[in-house]
Design a protein around this motif. Structure first.
Motif, mmCIF file in Angstrom:
data_model
loop_
_atom_site.group_PDB
_atom_site.id
_atom_site.type_symbol
_atom_site.label_atom_id
_atom_site.label_comp_id
_atom_site.label_asym_id
_atom_site.label_seq_id
_atom_site.Cartn_x
_atom_site.Cartn_y
_atom_site.Cartn_z
ATOM 1 N N UNK A 40 -18.498 -37.955 -1.700
ATOM 2 C CA UNK A 40 -19.618 -37.763 -1.665
ATOM 3 C C UNK A 40 -19.635 -38.418 -3.618
ATOM 4 N N UNK A 41 -20.253 -38.986 -4.191
ATOM 5 C CA UNK A 41 -20.565 -39.646 -5.493
ATOM 6 C C UNK A 41 -21.335 -38.299 -6.103
ATOM 7 N N UNK A 42 -20.856 -37.261 -7.024
ATOM 8 C CA UNK A 42 -21.492 -36.731 -7.924
ATOM 9 C C UNK A 42 -22.436 -37.988 -8.603
ATOM 10 N N UNK A 43 -21.989 -38.906 -9.216
ATOM 11 C CA UNK A 43 -22.618 -40.034 -9.875
ATOM 12 C C UNK A 43 -21.927 -41.044 -9.441
ATOM 13 N N UNK A 44 -22.506 -41.741 -10.437
ATOM 14 C CA UNK A 44 -22.753 -43.301 -9.694
ATOM 15 C C UNK A 44 -21.802 -44.113 -9.583
ATOM 16 N N UNK A 98 -5.800 -14.833 7.683
ATOM 17 C CA UNK A 98 -7.528 -13.935 7.286
ATOM 18 C C UNK A 98 -7.448 -13.645 5.440
ATOM 19 N N UNK A 99 -6.776 -13.757 5.274
ATOM 20 C CA UNK A 99 -6.903 -13.802 3.648
ATOM 21 C C UNK A 99 -7.526 -14.898 2.988
ATOM 22 N N UNK A 100 -7.437 -16.665 3.853
ATOM 23 C CA UNK A 100 -7.723 -17.480 2.729
ATOM 24 C C UNK A 100 -9.157 -17.852 3.841
ATOM 25 N N UNK A 101 -9.328 -17.648 5.147
ATOM 26 C CA UNK A 101 -10.126 -18.007 5.773
ATOM 27 C C UNK A 101 -11.856 -17.873 5.284
ATOM 28 N N UNK A 102 -12.361 -17.084 4.461
ATOM 29 C CA UNK A 102 -13.600 -16.967 3.591
ATOM 30 C C UNK A 102 -13.447 -18.021 2.656
ATOM 31 N N UNK A 103 -13.120 -17.876 1.243
ATOM 32 C CA UNK A 103 -12.440 -19.184 0.677
ATOM 33 C C UNK A 103 -12.668 -20.600 1.036
ATOM 34 N N UNK A 104 -11.777 -21.047 2.871
ATOM 35 C CA UNK A 104 -11.458 -22.383 3.121
ATOM 36 C C UNK A 104 -13.304 -22.262 3.834
ATOM 37 N N UNK A 105 -13.728 -21.127 4.796
ATOM 38 C CA UNK A 105 -14.983 -21.233 5.461
ATOM 39 C C UNK A 105 -15.847 -21.965 4.339
ATOM 40 N N UNK A 106 -16.099 -21.065 2.890
ATOM 41 C CA UNK A 106 -17.081 -21.693 2.495
ATOM 42 C C UNK A 106 -17.031 -22.835 1.823
ATOM 43 N N UNK A 107 -15.840 -23.530 1.439
ATOM 44 C CA UNK A 107 -15.958 -24.810 1.308
ATOM 45 C C UNK A 107 -16.294 -25.377 2.246
ATOM 46 N N UNK A 108 -16.322 -25.475 3.790
ATOM 47 C CA UNK A 108 -16.388 -25.829 4.520
ATOM 48 C C UNK A 108 -18.023 -25.793 4.286
ATOM 49 N N UNK A 113 -23.006 -29.071 4.343
ATOM 50 C CA UNK A 113 -24.057 -28.953 3.476
ATOM 51 C C UNK A 113 -24.791 -30.335 2.720
ATOM 52 N N UNK A 114 -23.976 -30.704 2.011
ATOM 53 C CA UNK A 114 -24.148 -31.619 1.684
ATOM 54 C C UNK A 114 -23.601 -33.449 2.036
ATOM 55 N N UNK A 115 -23.284 -33.057 2.984
ATOM 56 C CA UNK A 115 -23.399 -33.949 4.319
ATOM 57 C C UNK A 115 -24.999 -34.796 5.120
ATOM 58 N N UNK A 140 -8.569 -24.126 12.849
ATOM 59 C CA UNK A 140 -9.521 -25.355 13.964
ATOM 60 C C UNK A 140 -10.620 -23.741 14.712
ATOM 61 N N UNK A 141 -9.684 -22.094 14.763
ATOM 62 C CA UNK A 141 -10.935 -21.754 15.631
ATOM 63 C C UNK A 141 -11.822 -21.261 14.930
ATOM 64 N N UNK A 142 -12.315 -21.203 13.387
ATOM 65 C CA UNK A 142 -13.480 -20.835 12.815
ATOM 66 C C UNK A 142 -14.413 -22.023 12.848
ATOM 67 N N UNK A 143 -13.912 -23.331 13.178
ATOM 68 C CA UNK A 143 -14.888 -24.492 13.120
ATOM 69 C C UNK A 143 -15.281 -24.154 14.824
ATOM 70 N N UNK A 144 -14.345 -24.213 15.496
ATOM 71 C CA UNK A 144 -15.003 -23.488 16.754
ATOM 72 C C UNK A 144 -15.921 -22.723 16.312
ATOM 73 N N UNK A 145 -15.497 -21.629 15.892
ATOM 74 C CA UNK A 145 -17.122 -20.745 15.681
ATOM 75 C C UNK A 145 -18.485 -20.951 15.266
ATOM 76 N N UNK A 146 -17.550 -21.961 14.053
ATOM 77 C CA UNK A 146 -19.396 -21.763 12.996
ATOM 78 C C UNK A 146 -19.923 -22.853 13.351
ATOM 79 N N UNK A 147 -18.941 -24.107 13.997
ATOM 80 C CA UNK A 147 -19.799 -25.377 14.149
ATOM 81 C C UNK A 147 -19.761 -26.049 15.645
#
Length: 150
Positions: A40-44, A98-108, A113-115, A140-147
């Motif tokens: 991604x290119x937030x600047x030029x 289980x404790x990290x999946x929410x922040x990982x999901x948010x970043x994914x 959305x930026x793509x 991978x389970x998250x990706x299969x469920x959400x995407x």
């Protein structure tokens, strides 16, 4: 997984003629001019990998953040726990995952959305130990469920 991933991103940035900090070198590589697929290119001038780096043990991520590519990655895309699963798949998948999946999901989700045209995901995952394979399988389970359509 993250050690391999760091080498992967180093190779991709070289192929796109970017400096270790993501700045376009004077002469773009004409055969790899489509940097927006991987970056991604937030600047030029600055290109940031579309990457999320996650691990249960912060040691590897700390090494990347203090290494030669420390300015390449977005620091907000490093997600880690302050513990280890001691190479135990079940602990990595069920407890720490289980404790990290929410922040990982948010970043994914934010990266998706930026793509302009999301075509897939590329994972650099350790499959031999418990930490990489447990947390990696949880992602991978998250990706299969959400995407499902990607």
């Amino acid at each position: 997984g993250n050690q391999f991933g760091s080498e992967f991103w180093n190779q991709i940035r070289q192929e796109h003629n970017l400096s270790p900090s993501g700045i376009q070198n004077a002469t773009p590589n004409p055969t790899n001019s489509n940097t927006n697929i991987f970056f991604s290119s937030p600047s030029t001038t600055k290109h940031t990998p579309r990457a999320i780096l996650t691990d249960l043990d912060p040691t590897t991520l700390d090494t990347i953040q203090s290494g030669p590519l420390r300015h390449l990655f977005n620091p907000d895309h490093f997600i880690t726990a302050l513990s280890s699963s001691h190479t135990n798949y079940a602990t990595a998948y069920h407890h720490h995952g289980a404790t990290l999946i929410d922040p990982i999901s948010d970043q994914i989700r934010q990266q998706a959305e930026q793509s302009d045209r999301l075509q897939g995901f590329q994972l650099c995952q350790s499959i031999a130990g418990g930490t990489g394979s447990g947390l990696g399988t949880r992602v991978i389970d998250l990706l299969e469920d959400e995407y499902q359509l990607v």
